[in-house]
Design a protein around this motif. Structure first.
Motif, PDB file in Angstrom:
ATOM      1  N   ALA A 375       0.840  -1.208   0.000  1.00  0.00           N
ATOM      2  CA  ALA A 375       0.000   0.000   0.000  1.00  0.00           C
ATOM      3  C   ALA A 375       0.873   1.256   0.000  1.00  0.00           C
ATOM      4  N   ARG A 376       2.016   1.200   0.702  1.00  0.00           N
ATOM      5  CA  ARG A 376       2.945   2.352   0.706  1.00  0.00           C
ATOM      6  C   ARG A 376       3.475   2.594  -0.699  1.00  0.00           C
ATOM      7  N   LYS A 377       3.839   1.505  -1.343  1.00  0.00           N
ATOM      8  CA  LYS A 377       4.390   1.632  -2.692  1.00  0.00           C
ATOM      9  C   LYS A 377       3.357   2.234  -3.641  1.00  0.00           C
ATOM     10  N   LYS A 378       2.114   1.878  -3.422  1.00  0.00           N
ATOM     11  CA  LYS A 378       1.037   2.396  -4.293  1.00  0.00           C
ATOM     12  C   LYS A 378       0.558   3.782  -3.870  1.00  0.00           C
ATOM     13  N   LEU A 379       1.107   4.286  -2.759  1.00  0.00           N
ATOM     14  CA  LEU A 379       0.613   5.547  -2.174  1.00  0.00           C
ATOM     15  C   LEU A 379      -0.901   5.466  -1.938  1.00  0.00           C
ATOM     16  N   ASP A 380      -1.338   4.296  -1.492  1.00  0.00           N
ATOM     17  CA  ASP A 380      -2.758   4.078  -1.205  1.00  0.00           C
ATOM     18  C   ASP A 380      -2.991   4.409   0.272  1.00  0.00           C
ATOM     19  N   TRP A 381      -3.377   5.640   0.537  1.00  0.00           N
ATOM     20  CA  TRP A 381      -3.439   6.135   1.919  1.00  0.00           C
ATOM     21  C   TRP A 381      -4.586   5.509   2.712  1.00  0.00           C
ATOM     22  N   ASP A 382      -5.692   5.214   2.042  1.00  0.00           N
ATOM     23  CA  ASP A 382      -6.819   4.591   2.764  1.00  0.00           C
ATOM     24  C   ASP A 382      -6.443   3.189   3.234  1.00  0.00           C
ATOM     25  N   GLU A 383      -5.785   2.441   2.361  1.00  0.00           N
ATOM     26  CA  GLU A 383      -5.396   1.081   2.718  1.00  0.00           C
ATOM     27  C   GLU A 383      -4.335   1.106   3.830  1.00  0.00           C
ATOM     28  N   GLN A 384      -3.422   2.066   3.753  1.00  0.00           N
ATOM     29  CA  GLN A 384      -2.403   2.185   4.800  1.00  0.00           C
ATOM     30  C   GLN A 384      -3.058   2.477   6.148  1.00  0.00           C
ATOM     31  N   ALA A 385      -4.054   3.379   6.125  1.00  0.00           N
ATOM     32  CA  ALA A 385      -4.750   3.700   7.375  1.00  0.00           C
ATOM     33  C   ALA A 385      -5.434   2.451   7.924  1.00  0.00           C
ATOM     34  N   ARG A 386      -6.080   1.701   7.057  1.00  0.00           N
ATOM     35  CA  ARG A 386      -6.804   0.499   7.486  1.00  0.00           C
ATOM     36  C   ARG A 386      -5.868  -0.527   8.136  1.00  0.00           C
ATOM     37  N   GLY A 405       0.503  16.832  -4.131  1.00  0.00           N
ATOM     38  CA  GLY A 405       0.394  15.645  -4.996  1.00  0.00           C
ATOM     39  C   GLY A 405      -0.228  14.464  -4.290  1.00  0.00           C
ATOM     40  N   THR A 406       0.130  13.276  -4.780  1.00  0.00           N
ATOM     41  CA  THR A 406      -0.427  12.044  -4.205  1.00  0.00           C
ATOM     42  C   THR A 406       0.457  11.480  -3.095  1.00  0.00           C
ATOM     43  N   ALA A 407       1.662  12.073  -2.896  1.00  0.00           N
ATOM     44  CA  ALA A 407       2.571  11.556  -1.862  1.00  0.00           C
ATOM     45  C   ALA A 407       2.211  12.173  -0.505  1.00  0.00           C
ATOM     46  N   CYS A 408       3.172  12.166   0.408  1.00  0.00           N
ATOM     47  CA  CYS A 408       2.952  12.873   1.671  1.00  0.00           C
ATOM     48  C   CYS A 408       3.959  14.015   1.746  1.00  0.00           C
ATOM     49  N   SER A 409       3.781  14.883   2.743  1.00  0.00           N
ATOM     50  CA  SER A 409       4.590  16.095   2.783  1.00  0.00           C
ATOM     51  C   SER A 409       5.998  15.871   3.331  1.00  0.00           C
ATOM     52  N   MET A 410       6.368  14.657   3.645  1.00  0.00           N
ATOM     53  CA  MET A 410       7.742  14.394   4.104  1.00  0.00           C
ATOM     54  C   MET A 410       8.742  14.733   2.989  1.00  0.00           C
ATOM     55  N   CYS A 411       8.471  14.223   1.761  1.00  0.00           N
ATOM     56  CA  CYS A 411       9.355  14.513   0.627  1.00  0.00           C
ATOM     57  C   CYS A 411       8.629  15.296  -0.476  1.00  0.00           C
ATOM     58  N   LYS A 422       8.878   5.781 -11.327  1.00  0.00           N
ATOM     59  CA  LYS A 422       8.955   6.289 -12.702  1.00  0.00           C
ATOM     60  C   LYS A 422      10.167   5.715 -13.420  1.00  0.00           C
ATOM     61  N   TYR A 423      11.357   5.759 -12.724  1.00  0.00           N
ATOM     62  CA  TYR A 423      12.588   5.262 -13.351  1.00  0.00           C
ATOM     63  C   TYR A 423      12.537   3.764 -13.608  1.00  0.00           C
ATOM     64  N   LEU A 424      11.855   3.054 -12.711  1.00  0.00           N
ATOM     65  CA  LEU A 424      11.751   1.605 -12.909  1.00  0.00           C
ATOM     66  C   LEU A 424      10.636   1.256 -13.896  1.00  0.00           C
ATOM     67  N   GLY A 425       9.929   2.291 -14.323  1.00  0.00           N
ATOM     68  CA  GLY A 425       8.859   2.055 -15.296  1.00  0.00           C
ATOM     69  C   GLY A 425       7.568   1.602 -14.652  1.00  0.00           C
ATOM     70  N   VAL A 426       7.544   1.637 -13.345  1.00  0.00           N
ATOM     71  CA  VAL A 426       6.291   1.249 -12.666  1.00  0.00           C
ATOM     72  C   VAL A 426       5.866   2.426 -11.834  1.00  0.00           C
ATOM     73  N   LYS A 427       4.850   3.113 -12.259  1.00  0.00           N
ATOM     74  CA  LYS A 427       4.456   4.337 -11.570  1.00  0.00           C
ATOM     75  C   LYS A 427       3.749   4.002 -10.258  1.00  0.00           C
ATOM     76  N   ALA A 428       4.086   4.803  -9.220  1.00  0.00           N
ATOM     77  CA  ALA A 428       3.400   4.597  -7.955  1.00  0.00           C
ATOM     78  C   ALA A 428       1.909   4.690  -8.179  1.00  0.00           C
ATOM     79  N   GLY A 429       1.164   3.852  -7.575  1.00  0.00           N
ATOM     80  CA  GLY A 429      -0.286   3.841  -7.749  1.00  0.00           C
ATOM     81  C   GLY A 429      -0.723   2.844  -8.785  1.00  0.00           C
ATOM     82  N   LYS A 430       0.232   2.311  -9.591  1.00  0.00           N
ATOM     83  CA  LYS A 430      -0.152   1.353 -10.646  1.00  0.00           C
ATOM     84  C   LYS A 430       0.453  -0.037 -10.393  1.00  0.00           C
ATOM     85  N   CYS A 431       1.297  -0.149  -9.341  1.00  0.00           N
ATOM     86  CA  CYS A 431       1.972  -1.425  -9.191  1.00  0.00           C
ATOM     87  C   CYS A 431       1.081  -2.454  -8.487  1.00  0.00           C
TER      88      CYS A 431
END
Ligand code: SF4
Length: 431
Positions: A375-386, A405-411, A422-431
């Motif tokens: 869920a972290r990799k996907k930036l899926d915040w609802d699933e992380q909370a659950r 954006g879709t990330a958190c304010s840490m970075c 992006k560099y690995l060709g797998v966009k966060a939220g799509k893996c």
């Protein structure tokens, strides 16, 4: 019949079925553990709305939260609020340690409301009643003590902490030891004061069979208290502590022979490198009876943060085989906990219990972490909370300091998950 007697007969009770279902284990495994005494199911026959909970070998590590009034603070409403906070935060059991106000009335309301097993320390009621009746705790009679125990059992208390191992021999050893912090257990101190004043043996030890009769009648699980637990690192694993543990080992055997479920309480303040040894000794001396540790606290100097001190010790103890963690709150050593302290204490102990469950191979524990990582990799915040141990705090902190954006304010825009994706060709939220 008690759960232990049912299990020994070869039958599976509805309580064992429920524990098996919750743990994702076979009911036969639970029955076997209860029959051997390595698992207990604290379930007083009079606690009507109880959802049974198993504690012991092969099961997930459980967490207890202590609530209760003191002579200075609290009433039935404050303690009900703490009960709800503890349960919401994930406490598996709750102990009502009230020593102020109408103790029986508070206890009865808590039992009526709680679906979690409830524990108490009946000597508190006996001692405080004795002040009203006879003018001093040391003037309580043996019958006063057993009347309080029976009251607690009749009210539906699922497990009773009783300091049966504080014997005259243990007090002699305590005096000879020359401890820094002598006795820090409240119940233990009541017993020591009574025994020295009256020049008598501990009635809970002397008349242990009377106690077993009450426990058996209501199927109350005995939690053999460690009145001689070390209250500072300087006193850890000393002769006084070990002497009491040897007595408790004998009392475990007598309880089990009488068909009474029993677990054993443990330290207290223990340096990191002595925790595993303490757990191994208890398991050996008490023939695998569930071990209920109070923390343990791994340093004496962290008042204000002792939920962390206790969680560090609890995690190590649980990995070594402890089955049940008594939480410690941030106000330990300072004041009676408030609702926020209760919540933080439970979460800290849940972290310790879960960390141990992962390495002990408890079903589903490691998988929850794997799902969180995905869920972290996907930036899926609802699933992380659950999946998090404290969904409310998770969502509040993430929302209060949000990024665009879709990330958190840490970075923020430099989110590592997003960039590497992006560099690995797998966009966060799509893996
Ligand atoms: S912004 Fe940083 S901390 Fe937040 S999700 Fe991305 S990598 Fe993790």
């Amino acid at each position: 019949m008690t759960q232990l007697e049912i299990a020994r007969k070869g039958d599976v009770s509805p309580q064992m079925e429920k524990v098996a279902q919750v743990e994702g284990l076979d009911a036969g495994f639970i029955r076997e553990g209860v029959a051997k005494g390595t698992v207990v199911i604290p379930a007083n026959i009079g606690h009507n709305n109880l959802v049974p909970c198993g504690i012991g070998k092969g099961l997930s590590v459980k967490v207890n939260a202590n609530i209760g009034t003191s002579s200075d603070f609290g009433n039935v409403n404050t303690e009900l609020e703490k009960l709800c906070a503890a349960v919401e935060a994930g406490a598996d059991t709750v102990m009502d340690l009230s020593t102020g106000g109408d103790i029986p009335a508070i206890r009865r309301v808590i039992i009526a409301v709680s679906t979690r097993p409830i524990g108490t320390v009946p000597i508190y009621q006996a001692g405080i009643d004795a002040i009203e009746k006879h003018g001093a705790i040391v003037k309580m009679t043996v019958d006063d003590i057993f009347a309080a125990i029976e009251d607690n059992a009749r009210d539906g208390v699922d497990f009773l902490t009783l300091h049966c191992g504080v014997t005259r021999a243990a007090i002699a050893r305590l005096k000879q030891q020359g401890r820094v912090t002598d006795v820090v257990s409240r119940g233990g101190a009541f017993m020591v004061g009574w025994m020295l004043h009256n020049d008598r043996e501990n009635p809970l030890y002397e008349y242990y069979d009377r106690l077993l009769d009450i426990a058996r009648e209501y199927d109350v699980t005995l939690s053999l208290g460690d009145g001689m637990r070390p209250g500072s690192l300087a006193d850890a694993t000393d002769r006084t502590q070990i002497d009491e543990l040897l007595t408790l080992g004998e009392l475990v055997q007598r309880a089990q022979e009488a068909g009474v479920q029993v677990m054993v309480e443990g330290p207290g303040h223990i340096p990191l490198d002595q925790i595993e040894t303490n757990v191994r000794i208890q398991k050996s001396v008490c023939k695998g009876a569930p071990f209920y540790v109070l923390g343990p606290l791994v340093t004496d100097i962290a008042a204000g943060y002792d939920h962390i001190t206790g969680a560090i010790g609890g995690a190590i103890a649980a990995v070594a085989g402890a089955d049940f963690l008594c939480y410690v709150t941030p106000s330990e050593h300072l004041a009676i906990p408030d609702v926020d302290d209760v919540r933080e204490g439970v979460i800290a102990s849940k972290i310790a219990a879960h960390a141990a469950d992962i390495v002990k191979g408890v079903k589903g524990a490691a998988e929850r972490d794997r799902q969180m990582a995905l869920a972290r990799k996907k930036l899926d915040w609802d699933e992380q909370a659950r999946l998090s141990l404290d969904p409310e705090r998770f969502s509040r902190v993430h929302r209060e300091r949000a990024t665009t954006g879709t990330a958190c304010s840490m970075c923020g825009q430099y989110c590592a998950m997003d960039l590497v994706g992006k560099y690995l060709g797998v966009k966060a939220g799509k893996c």
